[in-house]
Enzyme design. Structure first.
Site, PDB file in Angstrom:
ATOM      1  N   LYS A 118       2.426  -4.704   4.884  1.00 54.61           N
ATOM      2  CA  LYS A 118       2.389  -3.966   3.624  1.00 54.61           C
ATOM      3  C   LYS A 118       3.813  -3.594   3.245  1.00 54.61           C
ATOM      4  CE  LYS A 118       0.078   0.142   1.677  1.00 54.61           C
ATOM      5  NZ  LYS A 118      -0.768   1.302   2.024  1.00 54.61           N
ATOM      6  N   HIS A 149       4.692  -1.483   0.732  1.00 51.40           N
ATOM      7  CA  HIS A 149       4.788  -0.216   0.018  1.00 51.40           C
ATOM      8  C   HIS A 149       4.080   0.860   0.843  1.00 51.40           C
ATOM      9  CE1 HIS A 149       0.969  -2.045  -1.187  1.00 51.40           C
ATOM     10  NE2 HIS A 149       0.518  -0.818  -1.357  1.00 51.40           N
TER      11      HIS A 149
END
Length: 223
Positions: free
Chosen positions: A106, A108
């Site tokens: 991921k 973010h």
């Protein structure tokens, strides 16, 4: 000589059969073999079944003597297992943190591939089965990259059959590979030998009828 089955292992096999998670028939394995039984832990798919499954894992782990500081569940099945077993251990007075991984990093929010508690100390990997050891090797790499130490693997069922690499049959099982080559103890709730004892001593003719086929499979592919 076959090791006598434990009451807990027999109870688990009966539970898996009753829940339809352990089925009999003709199933093609990843190695291309025709197996007379199939175990699909993904079918422990409601609250009641998951609670019971977690109880079996927790009791088996506590009886094993393997010491660990936290639990790691490899995506995807290991995620639910890690959470459920962590909850059951806490209920039994052994509160352990857990973490798991994403298949894709991921970029973010908290970012990265690891989710949950910080991966540190002695880490126990939890999964449903070990088919080829690939998932275990990937988990080991992630745990070590985080600076922690993998200390063991917990699974539901040990198929106790010869591994196959690139279509070539090996003299060892996937569990034996993890134990001997990766130097990690493997704690299984039950194995194929437990399933056979369950079948041989079952009072139901429909269930006992599968004993010969499972025994023949064990004789051909067992370790």
């Amino acid at each position: 000589m076959t090791t006598p089955s434990t009451p807990l292992a027999q109870e688990f096999v009966a539970f898996a059969v009753e829940a339809g998670v352990l089925r009999f028939g003709e199933f093609k394995t990843k190695a291309g073999r025709l197996s007379p039984y199939f175990f699909n832990a993904g079918l422990f798919n409601d609250g009641a079944r998951l609670v019971r499954l977690a109880e079996f894992y927790a009791k088996t782990l506590l009886a094993s003597g393997v010491e660990f500081d936290m639990i790691f569940g490899p995506a995807y099945k290991g995620i639910t297992l890690a959470a459920a077993v962590s909850m059951e251990l806490a209920r039994l007075g052994h509160n352990k943190p857990f973490a798991y991984n994403r298949k894709e990093a991921k970029d973010h929010g908290e970012g990265g591939t690891l989710v949950g508690a910080p991966v540190q100390g002695r880490v126990l990997i939890i999964d449903d089965v070990i088919s080829a050891g690939t998932s275990v090797r990937e988990s080991i790499a992630m745990i070590q990259a985080a600076g922690a130490t993998p200390c063991g693997v917990s699974i539901a069922l040990d198929r106790q059959e010869k591994a196959a690499e690139n279509g070539v049959e090996q003299p060892w099982s996937a569990v034996q590979y993890v134990n001997r080559q990766l130097h990690l103890p493997v704690v299984a709730i039950a194995g194929l030998s437990d399933l056979l004892q369950y079948l041989h001593h079952n009072s139901s003719a429909d269930i006992a009828a599968h004993a010969a086929a499972v025994q023949a499979y064990r004789d051909r592919y067992g370790v």
